[in-house]
Design a protein around this motif. Structure first.
Motif, PDB file in Angstrom:
ATOM      1  N   LEU A  13      11.267  72.761  25.480  1.00 48.35           N
ATOM      2  CA  LEU A  13      11.750  71.546  26.137  1.00 48.35           C
ATOM      3  C   LEU A  13      10.917  71.296  27.385  1.00 48.35           C
ATOM      4  O   LEU A  13      10.821  72.147  28.260  1.00 48.35           O
ATOM      5  CB  LEU A  13      13.227  71.703  26.503  1.00 48.35           C
ATOM      6  CG  LEU A  13      13.900  70.491  27.135  1.00 48.35           C
ATOM      7  CD1 LEU A  13      13.873  69.305  26.166  1.00 48.35           C
ATOM      8  CD2 LEU A  13      15.333  70.813  27.523  1.00 48.35           C
ATOM      9  N   LEU A  14      10.281  70.102  27.462  1.00 48.44           N
ATOM     10  CA  LEU A  14       9.398  69.766  28.571  1.00 48.44           C
ATOM     11  C   LEU A  14      10.011  68.774  29.543  1.00 48.44           C
ATOM     12  O   LEU A  14       9.653  68.758  30.718  1.00 48.44           O
ATOM     13  CB  LEU A  14       8.089  69.170  28.038  1.00 48.44           C
ATOM     14  CG  LEU A  14       7.272  70.061  27.122  1.00 48.44           C
ATOM     15  CD1 LEU A  14       6.068  69.308  26.607  1.00 48.44           C
ATOM     16  CD2 LEU A  14       6.856  71.315  27.841  1.00 48.44           C
ATOM     17  N   ARG A  15      10.897  67.914  29.066  1.00 51.34           N
ATOM     18  CA  ARG A  15      11.447  66.850  29.898  1.00 51.34           C
ATOM     19  C   ARG A  15      12.965  66.881  29.836  1.00 51.34           C
ATOM     20  O   ARG A  15      13.551  67.266  28.831  1.00 51.34           O
ATOM     21  CB  ARG A  15      10.946  65.493  29.409  1.00 51.34           C
ATOM     22  CG  ARG A  15       9.451  65.363  29.466  1.00 51.34           C
ATOM     23  CD  ARG A  15       8.986  64.072  28.879  1.00 51.34           C
ATOM     24  NE  ARG A  15       9.543  62.960  29.650  1.00 51.34           N
ATOM     25  CZ  ARG A  15       9.512  61.719  29.219  1.00 51.34           C
ATOM     26  NH1 ARG A  15       8.984  61.420  28.062  1.00 51.34           N
ATOM     27  NH2 ARG A  15      10.024  60.765  29.959  1.00 51.34           N
ATOM     28  N   SER A  16      13.574  66.435  30.915  1.00 52.08           N
ATOM     29  CA  SER A  16      15.024  66.347  30.963  1.00 52.08           C
ATOM     30  C   SER A  16      15.518  65.274  29.996  1.00 52.08           C
ATOM     31  O   SER A  16      14.849  64.266  29.771  1.00 52.08           O
ATOM     32  CB  SER A  16      15.466  65.987  32.377  1.00 52.08           C
ATOM     33  OG  SER A  16      16.837  65.669  32.405  1.00 52.08           O
ATOM     34  N   PHE A  17      16.669  65.533  29.408  1.00 51.13           N
ATOM     35  CA  PHE A  17      17.238  64.518  28.522  1.00 51.13           C
ATOM     36  C   PHE A  17      18.386  63.782  29.184  1.00 51.13           C
ATOM     37  O   PHE A  17      19.192  63.138  28.514  1.00 51.13           O
ATOM     38  CB  PHE A  17      17.643  65.124  27.181  1.00 51.13           C
ATOM     39  CG  PHE A  17      18.477  66.372  27.254  1.00 51.13           C
ATOM     40  CD1 PHE A  17      17.870  67.608  27.259  1.00 51.13           C
ATOM     41  CD2 PHE A  17      19.849  66.305  27.294  1.00 51.13           C
ATOM     42  CE1 PHE A  17      18.631  68.770  27.306  1.00 51.13           C
ATOM     43  CE2 PHE A  17      20.621  67.450  27.331  1.00 51.13           C
ATOM     44  CZ  PHE A  17      20.005  68.686  27.339  1.00 51.13           C
ATOM     45  N   ALA A  18      18.455  63.849  30.534  1.00 55.24           N
ATOM     46  CA  ALA A  18      19.480  63.104  31.264  1.00 55.24           C
ATOM     47  C   ALA A  18      19.252  61.611  31.070  1.00 55.24           C
ATOM     48  O   ALA A  18      18.123  61.124  31.119  1.00 55.24           O
ATOM     49  CB  ALA A  18      19.420  63.450  32.742  1.00 55.24           C
ATOM     50  N   GLY A  19      20.312  60.891  30.828  1.00 55.21           N
ATOM     51  CA  GLY A  19      20.224  59.452  30.651  1.00 55.21           C
ATOM     52  C   GLY A  19      19.813  59.031  29.258  1.00 55.21           C
ATOM     53  O   GLY A  19      19.642  57.838  28.998  1.00 55.21           O
ATOM     54  N   ARG A  20      19.622  59.964  28.359  1.00 60.14           N
ATOM     55  CA  ARG A  20      19.233  59.640  26.980  1.00 60.14           C
ATOM     56  C   ARG A  20      20.495  59.501  26.136  1.00 60.14           C
ATOM     57  O   ARG A  20      21.609  59.799  26.561  1.00 60.14           O
ATOM     58  CB  ARG A  20      18.319  60.727  26.404  1.00 60.14           C
ATOM     59  CG  ARG A  20      17.079  60.944  27.208  1.00 60.14           C
ATOM     60  CD  ARG A  20      16.280  59.685  27.335  1.00 60.14           C
ATOM     61  NE  ARG A  20      15.115  59.948  28.183  1.00 60.14           N
ATOM     62  CZ  ARG A  20      14.228  59.071  28.486  1.00 60.14           C
ATOM     63  NH1 ARG A  20      14.337  57.837  28.053  1.00 60.14           N
ATOM     64  NH2 ARG A  20      13.212  59.392  29.248  1.00 60.14           N
ATOM     65  N   SER A  21      20.304  59.090  24.908  1.00 61.12           N
ATOM     66  CA  SER A  21      21.455  58.832  24.049  1.00 61.12           C
ATOM     67  C   SER A  21      22.170  60.142  23.701  1.00 61.12           C
ATOM     68  O   SER A  21      21.580  61.222  23.707  1.00 61.12           O
ATOM     69  CB  SER A  21      21.013  58.128  22.773  1.00 61.12           C
ATOM     70  OG  SER A  21      20.314  59.026  21.950  1.00 61.12           O
ATOM     71  N   GLU A  22      23.447  60.003  23.395  1.00 58.58           N
ATOM     72  CA  GLU A  22      24.257  61.164  23.036  1.00 58.58           C
ATOM     73  C   GLU A  22      23.694  61.840  21.785  1.00 58.58           C
ATOM     74  O   GLU A  22      23.698  63.070  21.683  1.00 58.58           O
ATOM     75  CB  GLU A  22      25.701  60.727  22.803  1.00 58.58           C
ATOM     76  CG  GLU A  22      26.648  61.859  22.531  1.00 58.58           C
ATOM     77  CD  GLU A  22      26.820  62.803  23.719  1.00 58.58           C
ATOM     78  OE1 GLU A  22      26.666  62.364  24.871  1.00 58.58           O
ATOM     79  OE2 GLU A  22      27.104  63.981  23.474  1.00 58.58           O
TER      80      GLU A  22
END
Length: 65
Positions: A13-22
């Protein structure tokens, strides 16, 4: 995604998934990725590759040793 012909792949995992779809969040959790920099070695089979393709913008995929 490049074609990897090994029996196992390593996803990181390289990037945060905050704010992405459920749906994308649940896919990352099902791959075992919860924190940036975490990685897992997974079998190189079609169901896993489908999950990887769904969240390819957040992860790095490489052949596992």
């Amino acid at each position: 995604m490049q074609n990897i012909n090994t029996p196992k792949i390593k996803v990181t995992l390289l990037r945060s998934f905050a704010g992405r779809s459920e749906s994308q969040r649940r896919t990352l959790v099902s791959l075992g990725l919860s924190k940036i920099g975490s990685s897992r070695v997974l079998p190189n089979v079609n169901p896993v590759l489908g999950q990887v393709n769904k969240v390819i913008q957040f992860i790095r995929v490489e052949p596992a040793e």
